[in-house]
Design a protein around this motif. Structure first.
Motif, PDB file in Angstrom:
ATOM      1  N   MET A   1       0.823  -1.213   0.000  1.00 24.51           N
ATOM      2  CA  MET A   1       0.000   0.000   0.000  1.00 24.51           C
ATOM      3  C   MET A   1       0.860   1.266   0.000  1.00 24.51           C
ATOM      4  O   MET A   1       0.532   2.244  -0.658  1.00 24.51           O
ATOM      5  CB  MET A   1      -0.938   0.012   1.199  1.00 24.51           C
ATOM      6  N   MET A   2       1.962   1.236   0.744  1.00 24.65           N
ATOM      7  CA  MET A   2       2.787   2.445   0.866  1.00 24.65           C
ATOM      8  C   MET A   2       3.990   2.436  -0.064  1.00 24.65           C
ATOM      9  O   MET A   2       4.570   3.480  -0.316  1.00 24.65           O
ATOM     10  CB  MET A   2       3.288   2.603   2.310  1.00 24.65           C
ATOM     11  N   TYR A   3       4.393   1.273  -0.539  1.00 25.58           N
ATOM     12  CA  TYR A   3       5.594   1.166  -1.357  1.00 25.58           C
ATOM     13  C   TYR A   3       5.232   0.544  -2.696  1.00 25.58           C
ATOM     14  O   TYR A   3       4.866  -0.628  -2.758  1.00 25.58           O
ATOM     15  CB  TYR A   3       6.660   0.302  -0.650  1.00 25.58           C
ATOM     16  N   GLU A   4       5.328   1.335  -3.754  1.00 25.15           N
ATOM     17  CA  GLU A   4       5.026   0.822  -5.089  1.00 25.15           C
ATOM     18  C   GLU A   4       6.288   0.257  -5.715  1.00 25.15           C
ATOM     19  O   GLU A   4       7.383   0.733  -5.470  1.00 25.15           O
ATOM     20  CB  GLU A   4       4.464   1.946  -5.967  1.00 25.15           C
ATOM     21  N   GLY A   5       6.134  -0.750  -6.536  1.00 26.00           N
ATOM     22  CA  GLY A   5       7.281  -1.388  -7.159  1.00 26.00           C
ATOM     23  C   GLY A   5       7.792  -2.518  -6.283  1.00 26.00           C
ATOM     24  O   GLY A   5       7.149  -2.948  -5.339  1.00 26.00           O
TER      25      GLY A   5
END
Length: 127
Positions: free
Chosen positions: A97-101
């Motif tokens: 949710m907070m970290y994309e990739g």
């Protein structure tokens, strides 16, 4: 009135013993004061650390020093793990949710030491 030699020696011995007792008493008082102060300081630091961890977990963020269990509770189970059960473990996450990739979390002796995004094109094991 002159003191005799024996009386002088006895008086000198009493003074030395009393001085020794006074030094020990002052030393114990200072040591206990330092001990109480260090305990209070340790409690304050622990309370601040717990507040920081709670805030990070609420925001679903990772903070250096988190244990593996806290990271798992914050982000959920990893997509894959390399070096499981060893002194250094690498956990890989994709699109939380907070970290994309794709992200790599490095644990040393069970505590988070590094959390970084993996460069494009690098595929972690198990993904």
């Amino acid at each position: 009135m002159k003191l005799e030699i024996i009386e002088k020696k006895a008086l000198k011995a009493v003074v030395i013993v009393l001085a020794g007792i006074a030094v020990i008493a002052v030393g114990l008082a200072l040591w206990s004061r330092y001990h109480v102060f260090s305990e209070q300081r340790e409690l304050e630091l622990r309370r601040a650390y717990e507040e920081q961890m709670a805030e990070a977990m609420e925001q679903e963020l990772l903070v250096e020093g988190m244990s593996r269990g806290v990271v798992r509770a914050t982000l959920g189970p990893p997509d894959s793990i390399r070096g499981q059960g060893e002194l250094t473990e690498l956990w890989f996450y994709s699109d939380t949710m907070m970290y994309e990739g794709v992200w790599q979390s490095r644990f040393e002796r069970g505590y988070l030491t590094e959390h970084k995004q993996i460069q494009a094109g690098v595929i972690p094991p198990g993904l």
